[in-house]
Design an enzyme around this catalytic site. Sequence first.
Site, PDB file in Angstrom:
ATOM      1  N   CYS A 191       0.843  -1.197   0.000  1.00 30.20           N
ATOM      2  CA  CYS A 191       0.000   0.000   0.000  1.00 30.20           C
ATOM      3  C   CYS A 191       0.883   1.253   0.000  1.00 30.20           C
ATOM      4  O   CYS A 191       1.624   1.470  -0.942  1.00 30.20           O
ATOM      5  CB  CYS A 191      -0.999  -0.041   1.159  1.00 30.20           C
ATOM      6  SG  CYS A 191      -2.331   1.177   0.997  1.00 30.20           S
TER       7      CYS A 191
ATOM      8  N   HIS B 210      -3.905  -4.894  -0.334  1.00 30.40           N
ATOM      9  CA  HIS B 210      -3.520  -5.435   0.972  1.00 30.40           C
ATOM     10  C   HIS B 210      -3.598  -6.956   0.928  1.00 30.40           C
ATOM     11  O   HIS B 210      -4.685  -7.531   1.082  1.00 30.40           O
ATOM     12  CB  HIS B 210      -4.451  -4.900   2.065  1.00 30.40           C
ATOM     13  CG  HIS B 210      -4.213  -3.480   2.404  1.00 30.40           C
ATOM     14  ND1 HIS B 210      -3.275  -3.075   3.351  1.00 30.40           N
ATOM     15  CD2 HIS B 210      -4.753  -2.344   1.926  1.00 30.40           C
ATOM     16  CE1 HIS B 210      -3.269  -1.768   3.442  1.00 30.40           C
ATOM     17  NE2 HIS B 210      -4.158  -1.296   2.582  1.00 30.40           N
TER      18      HIS B 210
ATOM     19  N   GLU C 131      -2.724  -9.009   3.136  1.00 28.44           N
ATOM     20  CA  GLU C 131      -3.124  -9.514   4.452  1.00 28.44           C
ATOM     21  C   GLU C 131      -4.628  -9.445   4.671  1.00 28.44           C
ATOM     22  O   GLU C 131      -5.154 -10.025   5.627  1.00 28.44           O
ATOM     23  CB  GLU C 131      -2.381  -8.751   5.559  1.00 28.44           C
ATOM     24  CG  GLU C 131      -2.860  -7.333   5.819  1.00 28.44           C
ATOM     25  CD  GLU C 131      -2.318  -6.284   4.858  1.00 28.44           C
ATOM     26  OE1 GLU C 131      -2.483  -5.085   5.152  1.00 28.44           O
ATOM     27  OE2 GLU C 131      -1.718  -6.648   3.817  1.00 28.44           O
TER      28      GLU C 131
END
Length: 196
Positions: A76, A178, A180
């Site tokens: 990001c 992202h 994650e």
Amino acid sequence: MIGIVQYGAGNIFSLCSALDRLGISYGMIEKPADFDLYDRYIIPGVGHAGAAMAKLEQTGLVAYIQKLQKPTLGICVGMQLLTAHSEEGDASLLNIIPVKTMRFADSAEYKVPHTGWNRVHSERDNPLFQNIPADTHFYFVHSYFIEYNEAYTLASTEYSLKFSASIWRDNFYGVQFHPEKSGIYGETLLTNFSKI
């Protein structure tokens, strides 16, 4: 083992939780000597690129990051920091990958920030996207994007225009989305990075 560059630019709880789930060992980098403890690095970040760069400069880590020879992943805002310049705060960044970070234009059809799942199109073979199906969706939250440049783009996506969803130069990688927060294929990408 992954070293996470800790410079106060946002919450890294989700990233650490994902690495924990995957059984990937990690620790925090807060000073130059910490780089020697790890064999690859992640530069996280959320929020304002100009402010994030200012915080990174305060750590004294900038010159060390620019000279890294081991695999390094920006996520990001961490990816945006790898570029030369951001319109956000009119900030000079790390200039590791010579492209620019620019702001989306507001429109009735395309709201800013761009938030949600977007299809990511791989543009070349690379171990970072191994075992990830073509045109997989990943989760994005951002108001600024990396200008598309074929020479440095690993994967692209579209939101009002085509832009780089992932960039790469030598040992430096970046993803605007992202991983994650992107489910199983986001976790696959993190696992891939841990083996590059």
